[in-house]
Design a protein around this motif. Structure first.
Motif, PDB file in Angstrom:
ATOM      1  N   ALA A 277       0.819  -1.216   0.000  1.00 43.68           N
ATOM      2  CA  ALA A 277       0.000   0.000   0.000  1.00 43.68           C
ATOM      3  C   ALA A 277       0.854   1.267   0.000  1.00 43.68           C
ATOM      4  N   TYR A 278       1.955   1.248   0.795  1.00 44.45           N
ATOM      5  CA  TYR A 278       2.741   2.473   0.905  1.00 44.45           C
ATOM      6  C   TYR A 278       3.514   2.803  -0.375  1.00 44.45           C
ATOM      7  N   GLU A 279       3.592   1.844  -1.302  1.00 44.70           N
ATOM      8  CA  GLU A 279       4.286   2.107  -2.560  1.00 44.70           C
ATOM      9  C   GLU A 279       3.343   2.693  -3.608  1.00 44.70           C
ATOM     10  N   ALA A 280       2.047   2.667  -3.313  1.00 48.77           N
ATOM     11  CA  ALA A 280       1.069   3.104  -4.309  1.00 48.77           C
ATOM     12  C   ALA A 280       1.013   4.630  -4.379  1.00 48.77           C
ATOM     13  N   ALA A 285      -4.030   1.943  -7.445  1.00 52.27           N
ATOM     14  CA  ALA A 285      -2.763   1.287  -7.126  1.00 52.27           C
ATOM     15  C   ALA A 285      -2.340   0.321  -8.229  1.00 52.27           C
ATOM     16  N   PHE A 286      -3.312  -0.209  -8.966  1.00 50.31           N
ATOM     17  CA  PHE A 286      -2.986  -1.215  -9.975  1.00 50.31           C
ATOM     18  C   PHE A 286      -2.652  -0.590 -11.330  1.00 50.31           C
ATOM     19  N   ALA A 287      -2.948   0.714 -11.474  1.00 54.45           N
ATOM     20  CA  ALA A 287      -2.803   1.372 -12.782  1.00 54.45           C
ATOM     21  C   ALA A 287      -1.451   1.126 -13.460  1.00 54.45           C
ATOM     22  N   PRO A 288      -0.307   1.183 -12.713  1.00 57.82           N
ATOM     23  CA  PRO A 288       0.983   1.004 -13.395  1.00 57.82           C
ATOM     24  C   PRO A 288       1.129  -0.359 -14.080  1.00 57.82           C
ATOM     25  N   CYS A 297      -6.558   7.255 -14.523  1.00 55.57           N
ATOM     26  CA  CYS A 297      -6.394   6.208 -13.510  1.00 55.57           C
ATOM     27  C   CYS A 297      -5.247   6.525 -12.571  1.00 55.57           C
ATOM     28  N   ASP A 298      -4.207   7.198 -13.063  1.00 53.39           N
ATOM     29  CA  ASP A 298      -3.056   7.527 -12.232  1.00 53.39           C
ATOM     30  C   ASP A 298      -3.350   8.677 -11.276  1.00 53.39           C
ATOM     31  N   ARG A 299      -4.427   9.449 -11.588  1.00 51.87           N
ATOM     32  CA  ARG A 299      -4.661  10.648 -10.793  1.00 51.87           C
ATOM     33  C   ARG A 299      -5.612  10.409  -9.632  1.00 51.87           C
ATOM     34  N   THR A 300      -6.732   9.748  -9.882  1.00 53.47           N
ATOM     35  CA  THR A 300      -7.702   9.584  -8.800  1.00 53.47           C
ATOM     36  C   THR A 300      -7.947   8.103  -8.510  1.00 53.47           C
ATOM     37  N   ALA A 301      -7.992   7.805  -7.211  1.00 50.72           N
ATOM     38  CA  ALA A 301      -8.230   6.436  -6.795  1.00 50.72           C
ATOM     39  C   ALA A 301      -9.721   6.137  -6.889  1.00 50.72           C
ATOM     40  N   PRO A 302     -10.106   5.102  -7.612  1.00 50.97           N
ATOM     41  CA  PRO A 302     -11.525   4.771  -7.732  1.00 50.97           C
ATOM     42  C   PRO A 302     -12.064   4.162  -6.439  1.00 50.97           C
ATOM     43  N   PRO A 303     -13.355   4.395  -6.125  1.00 51.34           N
ATOM     44  CA  PRO A 303     -13.952   3.762  -4.944  1.00 51.34           C
ATOM     45  C   PRO A 303     -14.377   2.324  -5.273  1.00 51.34           C
ATOM     46  N   ARG A 313     -13.391  -2.136  -7.679  1.00 55.87           N
ATOM     47  CA  ARG A 313     -12.702  -0.858  -7.521  1.00 55.87           C
ATOM     48  C   ARG A 313     -11.958  -0.547  -8.819  1.00 55.87           C
ATOM     49  N   CYS A 314     -12.723  -0.030  -9.817  1.00 53.84           N
ATOM     50  CA  CYS A 314     -12.101   0.311 -11.102  1.00 53.84           C
ATOM     51  C   CYS A 314     -12.980   1.334 -11.787  1.00 53.84           C
ATOM     52  N   SER A 315     -12.384   2.453 -12.261  1.00 60.56           N
ATOM     53  CA  SER A 315     -13.228   3.480 -12.885  1.00 60.56           C
ATOM     54  C   SER A 315     -13.661   3.100 -14.295  1.00 60.56           C
ATOM     55  N   ARG A 316     -12.948   2.156 -14.917  1.00 61.81           N
ATOM     56  CA  ARG A 316     -13.266   1.847 -16.315  1.00 61.81           C
ATOM     57  C   ARG A 316     -13.973   0.497 -16.448  1.00 61.81           C
ATOM     58  N   VAL A 317     -14.522  -0.011 -15.351  1.00 60.73           N
ATOM     59  CA  VAL A 317     -15.016  -1.391 -15.385  1.00 60.73           C
ATOM     60  C   VAL A 317     -16.114  -1.598 -16.437  1.00 60.73           C
ATOM     61  N   GLU A 318     -16.987  -0.580 -16.621  1.00 61.87           N
ATOM     62  CA  GLU A 318     -18.060  -0.745 -17.608  1.00 61.87           C
ATOM     63  C   GLU A 318     -17.484  -0.900 -19.016  1.00 61.87           C
ATOM     64  N   GLU A 319     -16.543   0.000 -19.354  1.00 61.61           N
ATOM     65  CA  GLU A 319     -15.946  -0.060 -20.694  1.00 61.61           C
ATOM     66  C   GLU A 319     -15.220  -1.380 -20.917  1.00 61.61           C
ATOM     67  N   ILE A 320     -14.441  -1.786 -19.895  1.00 61.25           N
ATOM     68  CA  ILE A 320     -13.674  -3.018 -20.034  1.00 61.25           C
ATOM     69  C   ILE A 320     -14.610  -4.203 -20.212  1.00 61.25           C
ATOM     70  N   HIS A 321     -15.688  -4.203 -19.403  1.00 55.70           N
ATOM     71  CA  HIS A 321     -16.648  -5.291 -19.472  1.00 55.70           C
ATOM     72  C   HIS A 321     -17.293  -5.354 -20.865  1.00 55.70           C
ATOM     73  N   ALA A 322     -17.670  -4.168 -21.373  1.00 57.05           N
ATOM     74  CA  ALA A 322     -18.305  -4.107 -22.693  1.00 57.05           C
ATOM     75  C   ALA A 322     -17.348  -4.610 -23.766  1.00 57.05           C
TER      76      ALA A 322
END
Lengths: 329, 258, 299
Positions: A277-280, A285-288, A297-303, A313-322
């Protein structure tokens, strides 16, 4: 139904030579009575630290915030007496290496009855009888003989069953199992896991099953939470996770494991290495390591939010799923 | 023994190892074809690691013969020249990435030392570092500053520096995180495709064996239970023990039905 | 700069102070003829037991010799003796220790028993016996103490080398066809240098004390030669009410031995980061025989 265990926003920071280090970052998790929940992650994901937070067995100097509620009571606010009762009577711990947790100089029988005699005031003879009964329950032949043996006289798989028996004797409502079968051979692993599962069902205990092995968690638990860098990134029923995993990291874990049924030309490996966690950074945290990551994704942590009957916990989950649905269609 | 089938990189016949009264390995026979890939599967105490240690000369067989590239190595090597030749035939990568590297040597130094020892061109260092996917910075770092996966890449580069015909992987990916394990498995697949090296993979993990091997040998308490083509043995096991191993691999809904 | 920080900081305050003191003593011993204000052998009976003065900062001894100059020149003999003892003991001890660690089995057993045997002999007793046989002097005392200090150094070196010997990296080097000599010297010995240096520093301190004791008894360094141990034996000075000529060398012996012990412990100690060992981390293995460590903090 009220949850048996409920964590909200649990954050743990420990001191280190390079300053405070965050190991858990806002863990939200709940477990219903009698439920089996898998907690899956790689090194540094914080899965073991989560278990330590639940029992308040934290490293010296650790700072915890958030709430850990067991059956409605706030664990983090318990006084010494309440905490001891909670640990002795309510929670049972099963560790990866039973040899490190069982006194090698005392007989198995003495180890098993100690808590009953000391904490519950059960008579020695009565306690030994109960211990023998529980050993039989975890599938150990000739329990009377085993009670007189020393830990070094039995195999690792047998000792892990003794460990489980010791937990059962306290009749807890919650079992925390931290990699309980990782040091065991696969055939023994299966026996131990089967016993654990049967007893949990019979006695209606809740269980948090911590493992690095996603396949094992899917096999043992009804619901699985995937952790990455001290955060929970996806929660879903085992069947749902197996069929319709949505978070890129979960997809990566599933793609990383070779299949026993067929060889693939190449495994869909996730690039890079797991981080703590402290390295994120400030963003996801998974964006890299994520193949789908964008600048945002690098700027704001998704809830952690609801998606397709689960939490992701992913802001693009809908697009990826589609995109994935389209690709497979 | 017939004088070395040209098609086999490793031939083992009637191999036995006793430690006092304990029979660790009992009458084991197997071949690894040149450029092939054999998986040895077994649980703890099956003798799989003892077999690997006998192949590389770290243990001496009680009886039986081991031939690698047509040359016998059942007896300890005599002299530096013979040791060097054996090293260039067969190399090994161990399980624990934390103790299998000299803590004071960088990847580059470790690879260069081996290249120099075998009289190979030092310019190959960069090639090997690139081949196993280490960055410049990682190649110059001490092992303590590298992760488990990176260390295992160093160990692979060091083994490949001797340009061996056969590489033993003794649980070489078992201690790695799942996502890292996949990277190293892909790396091993690529190296085999590029160099035609033969693998002898020792593992408890059937899925890893399936991914990397053409043939498989199942070992139990020092004896061969079953051996053959990987797909055949794993999909249609002939022996009860192999079936039990196969069924012990966790699948969704597994404990519920058990 | 970064390298400097990596070995200076872990010494800690006490280790740093000890290192400064030891370095200072060595420098003073080396530069003694240049910095000594007087000829340490020059007698002047008029100055007998003369107290501190601008000309003689620490006063004079019974023969009117300058105490400060004798302390400085005395540092040379007092430090040379233990240096020889440690060098000789290492020269014999390290090869034996490495041979034992490499072979294991009965070779290891025999060497270890011999170490135990010699270790059981008190060094001073051995030195006194040697002097009784060959007459007093620095050489017989150094030879006797060298033998006595072999196990003190070699036992620790053997244990550290044994730990390296069973590491898989040593197996990997053997499989690469490297010879025993190369693996033990270039790899094993190199990785245990901190243990050797630390234990050598401690041995240096003890040997300094032993030699000073022997010189005090008149068994090692002989009277006219300036030496701390010899100087402490000047009991006439105390009779005359002059304590500096006796106490000053005594203080130097105590402080130097203390500094060497602290320094050695800090370098070779378990908690220092000098030892190049693989980071002990949680393993995630399968074989039940593999000891699986408990989860670390970061796990």
């Amino acid at each position: 139904m009220n949850p048996l265990l409920d964590l909200s926003g649990v954050t743990v920071t420990v001191p280190s030579a390079e300053g405070p280090r965050r190991l858990l970052d806002g863990i939200d998790l709940s477990l219903a009575p009698g439920e089996a929940l898998g907690l899956v992650g790689e090194s540094g994901s914080g899965k073991s630290m989560t278990m330590r937070a639940v029992t308040r067995l934290l490293p010296r100097g650790a700072a915890v915030s958030g709430a850990v509620r067991y059956d409605g009571a706030e664990v983090l606010a318990m006084d010494a007496g309440a905490l001891r009762r909670y640990r002795d009577h309510e929670v049972g711990l099963v560790f990866q290496d039973p040899r490190a947790h069982i006194n090698p100089t005392r007989r198995i029988g003495a180890f098993l009855v100690e808590a009953l005699v000391r904490n519950r005031g059960v008579g020695k003879r009565e306690a030994l009888a109960r211990a023998a009964a529980v050993l039989a329950e975890v599938g150990i032949d000739d329990p009377q003989r085993r009670l007189r043996q020393y830990p070094h006289e039995v195999s690792g798989g047998m000792l892990q069953r003794v460990m489980i028996a010791s937990v059962l004797l306290a009749e807890p409502r919650l079992i925390l199992a931290d990699e309980p079968t990782t040091a065991l051979d696969v055939t023994i692993q299966r026996e131990v896991v089967t016993i654990l599962d049967r007893l949990r069902r019979e006695r209606g205990m809740g269980m948090v099953f911590i493992t690095h092995d996603l396949d094992l968690a899917l096999a043992v638990c009804g619901r699985v939470a995937v952790m990455y860098a001290g955060r929970i990134v996806e929660v879903r029923t085992a069947a749902g996770l197996h069929e319709r995993a949505a978070h890129p990291y979960t997809l990566g874990l599933l793609g990383s494991r070779p299949s026993i049924d067929a060889r693939s030309a190449r495994l869909e490996a996730v690039p890079g290495r797991p981080i703590a966690a402290y390295e994120a950074g400030a963003g996801c945290a998974f964006a890299p390591r994520c193949l789908f990551a964008m600048e945002a994704c690098d700027r704001t942590a998704p809830p952690l939010r609801a998606f397709d009957d689960g939490l992701v916990r992913c802001s693009r989950v809908e697009e990826i799923h589609a995109a994935r649905t389209e690709a497979t269609a | 023994m017939n004088a070395g089938n040209a098609g086999n990189a490793v031939e083992v016949r009637g191999l036995n190892k006793h430690f006092k009264a304990h029979h660790a390995v009992v009458d084991v026979d197997f071949d690894v074809p040149a450029g092939g890939s054999l998986g040895i599967v077994g649980e703890s105490g099956s003798g799989k690691t003892t077999i690997a240690r006998m192949l590389v000369g770290l243990e001496r067989p009680s009886s039986g013969t081991i031939e690698v590239m047509g040359r016998d190595r059942s007896a300890p090597a005599r002299g530096a020249k013979e040791r060097g030749r054996r090293a260039r035939e067969l190399q090994i990568v161990f399980q624990d990435p934390y103790t299998s590297l000299d803590p004071s040597q960088s990847a580059r130094a470790a690879v260069e030392e081996v290249l120099r020892h075998h009289g190979r061109d030092l310019s190959l260092t960069q090639e090997l570092v690139d081949q196993v996917g280490l960055t410049e910075r990682q190649a110059s770092a001490r092992p303590r500053d590298l992760s488990g996966g990176q260390r295992q890449r160093v160990a692979i580069a060091r083994a490949l520096a001797a340009s061996p015909k056969v590489l033993i992987l003794d649980e070489a990916v078992s201690a790695l995180d799942v996502s890292i394990q996949a990277q190293v498995l892909n790396l091993l697949t690529d190296i085999r495709a590029q160099t035609g090296i033969a693998y002898l993979l020792i593992s408890h993990d059937l899925a890893v064996v399936r991914q990397l091997c053409d043939t498989v040998l199942v070992l139990r308490r020092g004896r061969v239970v079953e051996q053959g083509d990987c797909a055949t043995v794993l999909d249609a096991p002939a022996q009860e023990y192999t079936r039990a191993l196969r069924e012990a691999v966790p699948v969704p809904g597994w404990a519920v039905t058990a | 700069m970064r390298r400097l920080v990596t070995w200076w900081a872990p010494l800690g305050r006490s280790g740093q102070a000890a290192l400064v003191w030891v370095t200072l003593m060595l420098l003073l011993a080396l530069a003694a003829p240049l910095v000594a204000p007087h000829d340490p052998g020059q007698q002047s009976l008029l100055d007998s037991y003369f107290g501190p003065s601008p000309a003689h900062l620490l006063g004079c001894d019974g023969l009117g010799r300058d105490v400060l100059s004798r302390l400085l020149l005395g540092a040379r003999t007092s430090l040379l003796g233990p240096a020889l003892v440690v060098c000789c003991a290492l020269l014999v001890g390290i090869p034996l220790a490495l041979a034992a660690a490499w072979s294991g089995g009965w070779v290891d057993g025999v060497i270890a028993r011999v170490f135990d045997l010699v270790y059981a002999l008190p060094g001073l007793l051995l030195a006194v016996l040697t002097v009784a046989l060959f007459g007093p002097g620095l050489t017989p005392a150094v030879v006797a103490l060298s033998i006595a200090y072999i196990p003190f150094l070699a036992r620790i070196v053997r244990a550290a080398a044994r730990q390296q010997r069973v590491s898989p990296y040593v197996d990997a080097l053997a499989v690469q066809g490297f010879g025993v000599l190369r693996i033990t010297v270039r790899h094993i010995l190199r990785n245990i240098v901190p243990v050797v240096v630390g234990q050598a520093a401690i041995a240096f301190g003890y040997a300094l004390l032993d030699l000073a004791s022997l010189s005090y008894l008149g068994l090692a360094v002989q009277a006219p030669t300036p030496d701390w141990g010899v100087m402490v034996s000047d009991t006439d000075a105390l009779m005359q009410g002059q304590w500096l000529p006796v106490v000053a060398p005594g203080v130097l012996v105590v402080l130097t031995v203390l500094a060497l012990t602290v320094l050695g412990t800090r370098i070779a100690g378990e908690r220092t980061p000098y030892l190049r060992r693989g980071r002990a981390r949680r393993r995630r293995p399968q074989s039940a025989s593999a000891p699986a460590g408990t989860a670390g903090v970061a796990a």
